[in-house]
Design a protein around this motif. Structure first.
Motif: not given
Length: 252
Positions: A163-174
């Motif tokens: 699981m991952g997400y862009p740091q600039n979008k935050g955990a909601d974008a996981i």
């Protein structure tokens, strides 16, 4: 017997299983190939394949035909006099081995191995080998490095292991992602053999790697066999000549 390819495809198979073509011509509602060994092979427009000859010859031809998976054998008496240069080139340039990239989904990996076994495709999975004392990166370079000739087709099994997400979008974008080793090895394959010789099987929903547009992704949900029709087409485009019965069996 059934054969879904063209008469030219059939010529490739006949030559590749070690027969010498004596003649190849259209006859009414069929294309007929005669071999110097004594077989007559009729391909009807319906896809029906009929082999004529004495029982022993016919049985041996059918056995060789059904076992053929895309790797040619040496002709027993010097090759074909009548096959075109393109046909002969295709028959001797069949892919050697399929390199399989996978993540942590063992069930999906086993499903893919079963599909390739049913298709009769020779394949290599690094985790199944002893490594020969090499480090992982050295073993990868030997099989799919830019200077390697051991692999000419690759299958990337991309499963939602991380699981991952862009740091600039935050955990909601996981989102689900493939393992990092899968992305690395996919890049090595693209560099080594080109994206036209790669099929990427994608299980369910996952975030696809960036800068990877133009690559064929083949989706599936429950079982790798869902990908067989499109995977078989991709293999054919890369030079494999697959037995239609094996393709049907792998799909079931």
């Amino acid at each position: 017997m059934k054969f879904e390819g063209s008469p030219q495809d059939l010529e490739i198979v006949v030559t590749a299983i070690g027969r010498k073509i004596k003649s190849s011509e259209e006859k009414g509602n069929m294309h007929q190939i005669k071999t110097t060994e004594g077989e007559t092979v009729n391909l009807y427009r319906t896809g029906t394949l009929q082999v004529q000859g004495n029982p022993a010859l016919r049985a041996k031809f059918e056995e060789d035909f059904n076992q053929y998976s895309g790797v040619p054998v040496a002709p027993t008496n010097g090759g074909s006099e009548h096959a075109s240069p393109e046909t002969l080139a295709a028959s001797v340039s069949q892919p050697k081995q399929v390199f399989v990239v996978h993540g942590h989904d063992e069930t999906a990996k086993e499903q893919l191995e079963l599909v390739l076994h049913k298709l009769g495709i020779d394949h290599f999975i690094l985790a199944n080998s002893g490594g020969g004392g090499l480090t992982i990166i050295e073993a990868l370079e030997a099989k799919i490095g830019q200077n390697s000739t051991a692999t000419s087709f690759g299958i990337v099994l991309m499963t939602p292991d991380d699981m991952g997400y862009p740091q600039n979008k935050g955990a909601d974008a996981i989102q689900p992602r493939a393992r990092q080793n899968v992305v690395l090895e996919m890049g090595m394959l693209i560099s080594s053999i080109g994206r036209r010789n790669i099929a990427i099987l994608v299980k369910g929903h996952l975030e696809r790697p960036s800068d990877a547009d133009g690559i064929l992704y083949i989706p599936f949900n429950n079982h790798v066999k869902e990908t067989v029709p499109r995977l078989a087409n991709r293999l054919k485009e890369s030079g494999f000549v697959l037995n239609p019965d094996k393709v049907a069996n792998a799909s079931s």
